[in-house]
Design an enzyme around this catalytic site. Structure first.
Site, PDB file in Angstrom:
ATOM      1  N   ASP A   1       0.691  -1.096  -0.116  1.00 22.49           N
ATOM      2  CA  ASP A   1       0.024   0.185   0.014  1.00 22.49           C
ATOM      3  C   ASP A   1       0.986   1.215   0.096  1.00 22.49           C
ATOM      4  O   ASP A   1       2.010   1.165  -0.501  1.00 22.49           O
ATOM      5  CB  ASP A   1      -0.963   0.150   1.097  1.00 22.49           C
TER       6      ASP A   1
ATOM      7  N   HIS B   1       2.266   1.932  -3.161  1.00 22.37           N
ATOM      8  CA  HIS B   1       1.364   2.978  -3.832  1.00 22.37           C
ATOM      9  C   HIS B   1       1.775   4.492  -3.727  1.00 22.37           C
ATOM     10  O   HIS B   1       1.131   5.336  -3.962  1.00 22.37           O
ATOM     11  CB  HIS B   1      -0.169   2.785  -3.148  1.00 22.37           C
TER      12      HIS B   1
END
Length: 562
Positions: free
Chosen positions: A369, A392
């Site tokens: 993430d 991310h």
């Protein structure tokens, strides 16, 4: 009486006691005959005796003349006491002056059990002064207290020399035995000592369940020296219905976690992608996987603490977020490594919430993430010299979820390398929120095979569809400087709210080149209700950015003021 051939004996009792013995010898001498020289000598002796009782000779020593402390009434009392005490105290040696208080033994003179000074063979103990030649003397003043003894060179002077090794409290470190209680016991003792150290020694693997190292009654500046490995419990019954954190440090001042050790969350037991038939899985599939609670814990969390330092350690395979700071102030994170697989769900690297004055630098972050996630209530955040990827990217948000108010300000992200991340530098907000994001600077960001390097998304949604709402968290004053490298989908994406457009966006030194990847389709830059200025030509051109200011956006609403 001077002309009398014999000294009148009745005057002797009225003379000072210290001189009676001498005068008795003179008067009672068998063959004493007084001539002219004898009378003169006797006169001189009388004058000296009188002088000794008045202390007139104090003037010679440079002191102010004053009346003798002993009054006539006290003299009579002392005289009576001397008579009742017996004649054994009136010997010529060690005779005590009735005009001075009883002397106490000097602190510099060793005393015998009887209380009298000890006489050494090679050195005579000091004695009290006695009258000499009939002249008076000054009463000795109380001696000053002796200086304190010097501190021993071997005595500990600082409390941080105290080290509490978890092994000494019963930890096995064999990778099997539950060592949670030993860690708790070591912390309880270290908590009592300022600048103490909890030592997790190297070459050991300690299995530890959920634990809270808590204050606020702990002393300051405790060091958690992590040189070994800490393994999370994998038994479902340990976690109950689910916990939000595994290792937690709360309400501490000056807490530091340092060392070369590892925190292993063993998230494979939680991640739904785990497959017992997958040969690439290094760990053996756990048959209790389906029994693990849906709520996943953060590996390492700090709450309500100040002056926090995390350095040197490695955090791997957390079931969810790896490192979180909530309601902290004065945070320093550097020279750490965070790692989990690219497809591990919701495994943020570093998560910041309601925290201020945070510095993150010289850190390697690879996760499933956001490498760094900055949430509401954060300000004065400085991130630099960080490697991010996979993951991310570095994100502010999502903000304003469930119609909440969010405030974020003074964020700097610079000198960052991103490799194969989904996003580069991103601001994301939910529809329906309120508040303000302002004072954001992204500078010197090097991207490599990044899907979308620049993103502002005020329509963020992590589901297939989300309900449309008019209000939004306002975004203003965002600088992009020297964003360079390669992208695989879109160079820039500005999707801003109709009711709260993005304003004050500045672009300088944007040089992004497309990289053709078979599974991706390339798009041009996208802008919606995005206002700002291009200070240098962008590659590729970002002509969709509106130069003028948004209409009616000069004054923020009350709901947007932070």
């Amino acid at each position: 009486y001077i002309l009398c051939p014999v000294f009148p004996p009745f005057i002797i009792p009225y003379l000072p006691k210290t001189n009676r013995h001498t005068l008795n010898r003179i008067v009672t001498h068998k063959k004493m005959r007084l001539g002219l020289k004898g009378l003169a000598l006797l006169l001189l002796l009388v004058l000296l005796v009188l002088c000794s009782s008045v202390r007139m000779c104090d003037g010679r020593s440079g002191k102010h003349w004053r009346r003798n402390k002993a009054s006539s009434t006290s003299l009579l009392r002392r005289k009576g006491k001397a008579k009742s005490s017996g004649s054994n105290k009136q010997n010529s040696k060690g005779n005590q002056n009735p005009y001075e208080p009883s002397p106490s033994i000097s602190p510099n003179v060793p005393a015998s059990p009887s209380g009298s000074p000890v006489q050494g063979k090679g050195r005579q103990a000091p004695t009290m002064p006695t009258p000499s030649g009939g002249s008076g003397y000054t009463l000795p003043s109380t001696p000053p207290p002796p200086p304190p003894p010097p501190q021993s060179a071997t005595a500990p002077t600082r409390s941080h020399d105290t080290v509490f090794n978890v092994v000494d409290f019963g930890a096995k470190g064999d990778g099997v035995t539950d060592d949670t209680q030993a860690f708790e016991a070591a912390w309880v003792e270290a908590c009592k000592v300022e600048a103490s150290t909890v030592l997790v020694p190297s070459e050991h693997e300690f299995v530890v369940g959920p634990i809270s190292f808590s204050g606020p009654y702990c002393k300051r500046n405790i060091i958690f020296q992590l040189d070994g490995t800490i393994l999370a419990q994998t038994s479902a019954r340990v976690w109950g219905s689910g916990l939000l954190q595994w290792l937690e440090f709360t309400k501490l001042t000056g807490i530091a976690i340092q060392g070369s050790g590892v925190i292993n969350g063993r998230g494979q037991e939680w991640w739904t992608y785990s497959d017992p038939n997958d040969d690439d899985d290094d760990d053996v599939y756990n048959v209790e996987l389906e029994k693990m609670p849906q709520i996943k814990p953060t590996a390492l969390r700090f709450y309500g603490s100040s002056n926090v330092t995390v350095t040197g350690i490695t955090i791997v395979n957390s079931s969810q977020c790896h490192l979180k700071f909530d309601s902290c102030q004065g945070v320093m994170v550097h020279d750490i490594t965070i790692s989990s697989p690219e497809n591990s769900p919701n495994t943020d690297g570093i998560h910041l919430q309601n925290s201020k004055e945070v510095n993150i630098h010289h850190t390697n972050l690879a996760c499933g993430d956001d490498c760094v996630s900055i949430q509401t209530g954060c300000s004065d955040i400085n991130i630099h010299n960080v490697n991010c990827g996979p993951g991310h990217g570095i994100s502010i948000g999502g903000l304003g979820r469930y119609n909440t108010k969010a405030c974020v300000s003074n964020i700097t992200v610079r000198d960052v390398n991103m490799f194969k991340t989904m996003n580069g530098v991103r601001i994301k907000t939910w529809q329906g929120g309120s508040g303000l994001v302002q004072g954001i600077r992204f500078s010197n960001i090097q991207v490599s095979e990044v899907q979308t390097p620049i993103i502002i998304d005020q329509f963020y949604c992590d589901k297939a569809t989300c309900r449309n709402q008019t209000s939004a968290v306002a975004v203003s004053g965002v600088q992009y400087e020297n964003i360079r490298g390669t992208f695989t989908i879109k160079p820039a994406h500005f999707a801003c709210s109709d009711t709260s457009p993005c304003s004050g966006i500045s672009l300088t030194g944007i040089q992004l080149k497309p990289l053709i990847v078979p599974q991706y389709h390339l798009y041009n830059p996208f802008c919606w209700q995005a206002f700002g200025e291009l200070y240098t030509p962008a590659i590729p051109p970002i002509s969709c950015l509106q130069i003028e200011k948004p209409a009616g956006n000069s004054v923020l609403s009350d709901s947007d003021v932070c």
